[in-house]
Design an enzyme around this catalytic site. Sequence first.
Site, PDB file in Angstrom:
ATOM      1  N   TYR A 121       3.681 -19.056  -3.392  1.00  0.00           N
ATOM      2  CA  TYR A 121       4.264 -18.244  -3.257  1.00  0.00           C
ATOM      3  C   TYR A 121       4.381 -18.374  -2.006  1.00  0.00           C
ATOM      4  O   TYR A 121       5.978 -18.057  -1.699  1.00  0.00           O
ATOM      5  CB  TYR A 121       2.977 -17.296  -3.247  1.00  0.00           C
TER       6      TYR A 121
ATOM      7  N   ASP B 170      -4.823  -7.659  -3.284  1.00  0.00           N
ATOM      8  CA  ASP B 170      -4.344  -7.937  -3.953  1.00  0.00           C
ATOM      9  C   ASP B 170      -4.302 -10.026  -2.620  1.00  0.00           C
ATOM     10  O   ASP B 170      -4.414  -9.487  -1.748  1.00  0.00           O
ATOM     11  CB  ASP B 170      -1.959  -8.068  -3.634  1.00  0.00           C
TER      12      ASP B 170
ATOM     13  N   ARG C  28      -0.939   6.634  -7.127  1.00  0.00           N
ATOM     14  CA  ARG C  28       0.177   5.282  -6.995  1.00  0.00           C
ATOM     15  C   ARG C  28       1.677   6.368  -6.636  1.00  0.00           C
ATOM     16  O   ARG C  28       2.535   6.385  -5.581  1.00  0.00           O
ATOM     17  CB  ARG C  28       0.812   4.310  -7.526  1.00  0.00           C
TER      18      ARG C  28
ATOM     19  N   ARG D 142      -2.188  -0.212 -13.114  1.00  0.00           N
ATOM     20  CA  ARG D 142      -1.522   1.320 -13.818  1.00  0.00           C
ATOM     21  C   ARG D 142      -1.980   1.240 -15.063  1.00  0.00           C
ATOM     22  O   ARG D 142      -1.582   2.689 -16.005  1.00  0.00           O
ATOM     23  CB  ARG D 142      -0.634   0.155 -14.106  1.00  0.00           C
TER      24      ARG D 142
ATOM     25  N   ARG E 123      -7.960  -6.657 -12.421  1.00  0.00           N
ATOM     26  CA  ARG E 123      -7.287  -5.527 -12.904  1.00  0.00           C
ATOM     27  C   ARG E 123      -7.752  -4.631 -13.134  1.00  0.00           C
ATOM     28  O   ARG E 123      -7.051  -3.585 -13.533  1.00  0.00           O
ATOM     29  CB  ARG E 123      -5.761  -6.479 -13.423  1.00  0.00           C
TER      30      ARG E 123
END
Length: 341
Positions: free
Chosen positions: A148, A74, A37, A28, A24
């Site tokens: 998921y 992702d 973003r 962010r 990652r």
Amino acid sequence: MTDSLLLKTIRGESAAVRPIWLMRQAGRYLPEYRALRAEKGGFLDLVYDADAAAEVTLQPIRRFGFDGAILFSDILIIPHAMGQNLEFLAGEGPRLSPRLLDSQLNALEAVPEHLEAVYRTVTRVAGELSPETCFLGFAGSPWTVATYMVNGEGSRDQAAVRQYAYMNEAAFGELIQRIIDLSVEYLSGQIKAGVHAVQLFDSWAGSLSPAQFEKWVIAPNAEIVSKLRALHPDTPIIGFPKGAGEKLPAYARETGVDALGLDETIDARWAAANLPKDLPVQGNLDPLALMAGGGALEQAALEILDIFADRPHIFNLGHGILQHTPIAHVEKLLTLVRGDT
């Protein structure tokens, strides 16, 4: 083609200075990511915009000079391409619908253009990276992706999915096989577009019993490795079964991965003693130690460097970098790993 320090290490060479990249690392905690973003909107708007996704992939390379660039995407691109709807809800995480607890796999209609968008990103990034930087592609491992797809969202213990797999073994096995086949196609497409190595993320591997781990983690990943290696024999594969614990030696032995990622719960000394001596390992600094900084960061990082000094080792976190991690702490980590003064 690259002959980077990171790629050499994945292939089993040791070096005086350890290569480093962070899971990652494109995200962010970076102000440049937050700005892009905000401009582009939702997460998937970034992922499927090849120019934007390439820019995000390259941002941490420009800022920190990591030895590896990890594709910005992702793990849930696979179910999205298989036909499930995918949303990322603020503060709640990803949602897939219809969940397979309530519907049939054969009712989904494939959307292959989602994969094509990722390949375009790979091509753009590959054209901009220097030969010193290894380009890493990735996919989610079948068990994690299936959790998921069946439940529609993440879960701490995966109880509903584990029960479903016990009660509907044939149907769950069919789902796993479909994910295996598309993952091989997807990773092969990334390799053809320009990545140098790939990583298989099994974020929920730690939720299974030993027998289920063998069936739903080891066997599917072994099949992906075997099929991908037949297509691309020179492309190394990193396996990252988070939470596998004492099952790691079996995973390493039976999947045939070229390198093994270790999460932060693994005792590095235990790993050094129990994993094959020549197996490259990756990890495993606690992301919270990086966020804390100071003496905690320095002590933890230097201990990992010391423990893995006698084997090929890629310095990384035990999981993804946290959103509120100070940039100065990442810079400090780089000086510790590279021995800069």
